[in-house]
Design an enzyme around this catalytic site. Structure first.
Site, PDB file in Angstrom:
ATOM      1  N   ASP A   8       0.811  -1.219   0.000  1.00 35.81           N
ATOM      2  CA  ASP A   8       0.000   0.000   0.000  1.00 35.81           C
ATOM      3  C   ASP A   8       0.843   1.267   0.000  1.00 35.81           C
ATOM      4  O   ASP A   8       2.056   1.220   0.205  1.00 35.81           O
ATOM      5  CB  ASP A   8      -0.957  -0.006   1.210  1.00 35.81           C
ATOM      6  CG  ASP A   8      -0.284  -0.447   2.517  1.00 35.81           C
ATOM      7  OD1 ASP A   8       0.962  -0.494   2.556  1.00 35.81           O
ATOM      8  OD2 ASP A   8      -0.996  -0.734   3.486  1.00 35.81           O
ATOM      9  N   HIS A  59      -7.050  -4.563  10.373  1.00 34.37           N
ATOM     10  CA  HIS A  59      -6.823  -4.316   8.945  1.00 34.37           C
ATOM     11  C   HIS A  59      -5.552  -5.013   8.467  1.00 34.37           C
ATOM     12  O   HIS A  59      -4.615  -5.216   9.231  1.00 34.37           O
ATOM     13  CB  HIS A  59      -6.848  -2.815   8.600  1.00 34.37           C
ATOM     14  CG  HIS A  59      -5.645  -2.032   9.022  1.00 34.37           C
ATOM     15  ND1 HIS A  59      -5.713  -0.700   9.342  1.00 34.37           N
ATOM     16  CD2 HIS A  59      -4.334  -2.370   9.164  1.00 34.37           C
ATOM     17  CE1 HIS A  59      -4.509  -0.257   9.645  1.00 34.37           C
ATOM     18  NE2 HIS A  59      -3.651  -1.244   9.548  1.00 34.37           N
ATOM     19  N   ASN A  78      -7.294  -2.682  14.452  1.00 33.63           N
ATOM     20  CA  ASN A  78      -8.688  -2.985  14.104  1.00 33.63           C
ATOM     21  C   ASN A  78      -8.771  -4.193  13.177  1.00 33.63           C
ATOM     22  O   ASN A  78      -9.819  -4.471  12.611  1.00 33.63           O
ATOM     23  CB  ASN A  78      -9.354  -1.758  13.459  1.00 33.63           C
ATOM     24  CG  ASN A  78      -8.647  -1.307  12.196  1.00 33.63           C
ATOM     25  OD1 ASN A  78      -7.689  -1.945  11.749  1.00 33.63           O
ATOM     26  ND2 ASN A  78      -9.104  -0.214  11.615  1.00 33.63           N
ATOM     27  N   GLU A 106      -9.691  -1.847   5.570  1.00 33.58           N
ATOM     28  CA  GLU A 106     -10.269  -1.507   6.869  1.00 33.58           C
ATOM     29  C   GLU A 106     -11.531  -2.326   7.131  1.00 33.58           C
ATOM     30  O   GLU A 106     -12.153  -2.838   6.189  1.00 33.58           O
ATOM     31  CB  GLU A 106     -10.641  -0.012   6.878  1.00 33.58           C
ATOM     32  CG  GLU A 106      -9.476   0.930   6.605  1.00 33.58           C
ATOM     33  CD  GLU A 106      -8.530   1.065   7.778  1.00 33.58           C
ATOM     34  OE1 GLU A 106      -8.622   0.291   8.745  1.00 33.58           O
ATOM     35  OE2 GLU A 106      -7.681   1.972   7.741  1.00 33.58           O
TER      36      GLU A 106
HETATM   37  C1  F6R Z   1       1.600  -1.359   6.179  1.00 30.54           C
HETATM   38  C2  F6R Z   1       0.292  -1.965   6.298  1.00 30.54           C
HETATM   39  C3  F6R Z   1      -0.477  -2.001   7.578  1.00 30.54           C
HETATM   40  C4  F6R Z   1       0.377  -2.340   8.798  1.00 30.54           C
HETATM   41  C5  F6R Z   1      -0.474  -2.330  10.075  1.00 30.54           C
HETATM   42  C6  F6R Z   1       0.351  -2.602  11.310  1.00 30.54           C
HETATM   43  O1  F6R Z   1       2.105  -1.488   4.862  1.00 30.54           O
HETATM   44  O2  F6R Z   1      -0.196  -2.426   5.316  1.00 30.54           O
HETATM   45  O3  F6R Z   1      -1.524  -2.916   7.447  1.00 30.54           O
HETATM   46  O4  F6R Z   1       0.956  -3.604   8.620  1.00 30.54           O
HETATM   47  O5  F6R Z   1      -1.086  -1.085  10.222  1.00 30.54           O
HETATM   48  O6  F6R Z   1       1.225  -1.550  11.516  1.00 30.54           O
HETATM   49  P1  F6R Z   1       2.370  -1.611  12.623  1.00 30.54           P
HETATM   50  O7  F6R Z   1       3.328  -2.670  12.173  1.00 30.54           O
HETATM   51  O8  F6R Z   1       3.007  -0.247  12.578  1.00 30.54           O
HETATM   52  O9  F6R Z   1       1.707  -1.939  13.908  1.00 30.54           O
END
Ligand code: F6R
Length: 233
Positions: free
Chosen positions: A63, A134, A132, A139
């Site tokens: 992303d 995701h 959450n 989301e």
């Molecule tokens: C990042 C992504 C997100 C993160 C998720 C966890 O490319 O796609 O889904 O993997 O938000 O983020 P952290 O590792 O910062 O807790």
């Protein structure tokens, strides 16, 4: 599901890096799907320090924020260049991140989806998980969105990600993300999760109902899923 329980972030980073490095040895010209955020930083450090040969590897990231350019330190392209690509012998032409500056994010999402197809799909997809549930920027929602698409970020995600920005107001409100089918088509998936704050959502995702309200719960249906975590007893 293959569950690898580790003691802490360092162990998680080493164990997950070993899995990615084994994949690169097994298929030197393979396609790795990569993630950004706090979870993979240690893993990328281990990969960079391994001295492994990435010269034939292709990467596709999950992303990117809309509106942030590659030279913006908050962009995911910048993150990847800093934390991994500039530290290994990968060819930059073989590294792919959705273009956050694309004038038409919908067209960019379509291009990205086709690019992954053209590359022959993802051999191994690395995932972190949001609080959450995701994955990528998919989301919680009424339904799963299959393909790479533009998404408007949940309030909780904007709040969580604001730690990387001067203020929550600076966090972009939309992003381009691989879709759920794009992710599920990867031949192998590795999820990494570290810290007590991820325990509840990880349990829900791995053992709860499969629902778009917890996007990561769909991973229960994947045939080759490995979870590396210090969240579970
Ligand atoms: C990042 C992504 C997100 C993160 C998720 C966890 O490319 O796609 O889904 O993997 O938000 O983020 P952290 O590792 O910062 O807790």
């Amino acid at each position: 599901m293959n569950l690898i329980k580790v003691k802490n972030y360092e162990e998680m980073s080493r164990a997950a890096a070993d899995l990615l490095l084994a994949q690169v040895r097994e298929k030197p010209a393979g396609v790795l799907g990569l993630a950004t955020g706090s979870s993979p930083m240690g893993l990328y450090k281990n990969m960079a320090e391994s001295g492994a040969d990435f010269s034939k590897v292709t990467t596709v990231n999950l992303d990117e924020y809309c509106g942030l350019s590659a030279d913006n330190p908050q962009s995911y392209r910048y993150f990847m260049n800093e934390n991994l690509f500039s530290r290994i012998n990968i060819s930059m032409d073989n590294t792919h991140v959705p273009d956050g500056m694309a004038a038409n994010p919908d067209a960019e999402a379509e291009r990205y989806e086709k690019l992954i197809e053209k590359l022959g799909g993802v051999d191994l997809q690395l995932l972190g998980m949001g609080h959450n549930g995701h994955i990528g920027f998919n989301e919680p929602d009424e339904e799963f969105v299959a393909e790479t698409h533009r998404v408007y970020l949940a309030g909780q995600t904007i709040k969580a990600n604001s730690r990387f920005f001067a203020s929550p107001g600076e966090v972009p409100t939309s992003a381009i993300t691989m879709g759920i089918r794009t992710i599920m088509q990867a031949r192998k998936i590795i999820v990494i999760a570290s810290g007590n704050d991820k325990t509840n959502i990880l349990k829900k995702a791995l053992y709860g109902a499969i629902t778009p309200q917890v996007p990561a719960s769909v991973l229960q249906l994947h045939q080759n899923l490995t979870v590396v975590t210090d969240c579970l007893e």
